[in-house]
Write a protein that holds these residues in place. Structure first.
Motif, PDB file in Angstrom:
ATOM      1  N   ARG A 380       0.907  -1.199   0.117  1.00 44.86           N
ATOM      2  CA  ARG A 380      -0.148   0.057  -0.072  1.00 44.86           C
ATOM      3  C   ARG A 380       0.888   1.233  -0.034  1.00 44.86           C
ATOM      4  O   ARG A 380       0.684   2.327  -0.590  1.00 44.86           O
ATOM      5  N   GLN A 381       1.748   1.321   0.755  1.00 42.71           N
ATOM      6  CA  GLN A 381       2.891   2.349   0.774  1.00 42.71           C
ATOM      7  C   GLN A 381       3.592   2.593  -0.573  1.00 42.71           C
ATOM      8  O   GLN A 381       3.595   3.635  -0.883  1.00 42.71           O
ATOM      9  N   HIS A 383       2.374   1.858  -3.571  1.00 43.07           N
ATOM     10  CA  HIS A 383       1.450   2.260  -4.555  1.00 43.07           C
ATOM     11  C   HIS A 383       1.096   3.653  -4.306  1.00 43.07           C
ATOM     12  O   HIS A 383       0.693   4.570  -5.239  1.00 43.07           O
ATOM     13  N   ARG A 384       1.036   4.309  -3.091  1.00 41.79           N
ATOM     14  CA  ARG A 384       0.920   5.401  -2.851  1.00 41.79           C
ATOM     15  C   ARG A 384       1.899   6.485  -2.944  1.00 41.79           C
ATOM     16  O   ARG A 384       1.879   7.661  -3.399  1.00 41.79           O
ATOM     17  N   TYR A 385       3.168   5.898  -2.528  1.00 39.52           N
ATOM     18  CA  TYR A 385       4.234   7.029  -2.532  1.00 39.52           C
ATOM     19  C   TYR A 385       5.513   6.761  -3.703  1.00 39.52           C
ATOM     20  O   TYR A 385       6.277   7.365  -3.878  1.00 39.52           O
ATOM     21  N   PRO A 387       4.051   5.526  -7.169  1.00 42.41           N
ATOM     22  CA  PRO A 387       2.853   5.012  -7.899  1.00 42.41           C
ATOM     23  C   PRO A 387       3.293   4.387  -9.299  1.00 42.41           C
ATOM     24  O   PRO A 387       2.532   3.460  -9.618  1.00 42.41           O
TER      25      PRO A 387
END
Length: 438
Positions: A380-381, A383-385, A387
């Protein structure tokens, strides 16, 4: 003529150096001194090289003011007292520090100064606000960052000092030779020294306006990278934040985190050894193979491995990557935070006891985090930071052909594609696999 020694430790600069500036104003002759301590040698090739470069730069800057840097090797207390006798010094000035080792050194130095009838004075300079200056009602130090930040913002800061106009060294003092550069350092590690540090600060400040939005972007790499220079005192933290008009600025807040951990380490000297959170249950695994895989960047989780590869190459790691890699070690692999602390301590240019230990305990849930069970899902990290996967592909060339965010989960690729990758599967987790591995 009155003579004083200024003992440099982690304050390798001439600008805003209270011990140096005050001594130069009060004494006729000043002996800037650094003692190469064998007890601290060989802990990190990266920091040893950075230190050597910083000492070389400090020597040149002192020579430009008419002085020099006197180098000695051995026990810092013994060598400083010996030098005081050689030059007829009546006083010794040193910047106060908070680590267990530094405080023991200061106690020994004070005892020897009393025995030899020398005046010892400790000065500020390693933090913006002195570690013991802010105390909550009924406590010896702040245990939660937010109230500390509010108090820190409202505190009266000292005024940054100009560098001395001139330094006069006693004649005939052997100045000593710089240490040799070590082997085994990271190939792309930043160069040390106040000159480099001030240039980096000047060049980065125009980017300050976008820091709040961009500093977590792994691929953009828009952080200041000033932390090694603050760790060695090539920059004054006070002078850095004074260059920013708003004390609530996100960048200033990050500098405050540094002060927060310094005041925590001053109150809790075992921050690098013992869980800070009272009553916490530490139930760690001890798996050498898993620790080695994490250390070498081959856990099979690309965002984690990219961070560790950056650490080896540069002696530095993006702050968001530090949270992700530390979270993976402690929350997914369930390995002891002290093992991760030691690995970071070996490689990081900015590794020091307060910040390195405080941040590791924060991530592990044993420290100052108000949410000790917080987890960092690495996927999740990622894909967020990161992408589009640019950060991962930069550090994991074996995955460069995978397009976009798919690079973060190579185990989900078709079998025919996955078999062509020279990249390991994720390490088996202890217990049920996390959702991102199912």
């Amino acid at each position: 003529m009155r003579t004083a020694i200024v003992l440099f430790t982690r304050d390798l600069r001439v600008h805003d150096h209270p011990a140096l500036a005050t001594s130069c104003a009060a004494f006729d002759r000043v002996v800037p001194t650094f003692v190469l301590d064998p007890a601290l040698a060989d802990r990190s090739p990266n920091r040893t090289r950075f230190l050597r470069q910083s000492l070389a730069d400090l020597r040149e800057n002192l020579r430009g003011l008419g002085g020099d840097l006197v180098l000695r090797q051995g026990d810092p207390v013994t060598e400083t007292i010996r030098l005081a006798g050689e030059v007829g010094a009546e006083a010794i000035a040193v910047s106060a520090d908070v680590s267990r080792y530094a405080r023991r050194r200061e106690r020994r130095l004070r005892a020897e100064c009393e025995r030899h009838r020398l005046h010892l004075r400790l000065f500020p300079g390693l933090t913006v606000v002195d570690p013991g200056a802010l105390r909550p009602g009924g406590g010896e130090h702040y245990k939660v960052f937010s109230p500390y930040f509010r108090a820190w913002q409202g505190a009266q800061w000292r005024t940054a000092l100009a560098r001395p106009e001139r330094i006069e060294l006693p004649t005939g003092v052997p100045v000593g030779r710089l240490p040799a550069l070590p082997a085994g350092a990271s190939p792309d590690a930043a160069a040390g020294g106040e000159t480099v540090a001030r240039r980096r600060l000047r060049d980065w400040l125009p980017n300050l306006g976008g820091y709040g939005d961009q500093h977590d972007d792994l691929a953009a790499d828009d952080t200041s990278r000033l932390s090694p220079y603050l760790r060695f005192g090539c920059l004054s933290p006070l002078e850095v934040v004074e260059r920013v008009a708003d004390r609530a600025d996100p960048f200033v807040r990050q500098v405050c985190w540094r002060d927060f951990y310094y005041q925590a380490a001053a109150a809790f000297p075992d921050l690098d050894r013992t869980a800070f959170r009272a009553g916490v249950t530490e139930d760690w695994r001890y798996d050498t193979d898993a620790l080695d895989a994490w250390t070498e960047g081959r856990t099979g989780v690309p965002i984690v491995d990219a961070g560790m590869r950056q650490l080896h190459a540069e002696g530095w790691m993006h702050n968001r990557a530090r949270l992700i890699t530390a979270g993976h070690l402690t929350k997914q692999l369930r390995l002891d935070w002290r093992a991760g602390l030691a690995v970071f301590g070996h490689w990081l240019l900015d590794g020091d006891v307060p910040n390195n230990s405080g941040n590791w305990q924060w991530v592990a849930g044993t420290g100052h985090d108000t949410r000790p069970y917080r987890g960092f899902n690495p996927i999740r990290q990622a894909h967020r930071y990161d992408p589009d996967g640019a950060y991962v592909r930069r550090w994991l060339p074996e995955l460069a052909a995978i397009e976009g965010g798919a690079v973060h989960e190579p185990w989900r690729l078709p079998d025919a594609v996955r078999r062509t990758l020279d990249y390991p599967p994720p390490l088996p987790p202890p217990g049920p696999p996390p959702p991102w591995l199912r």
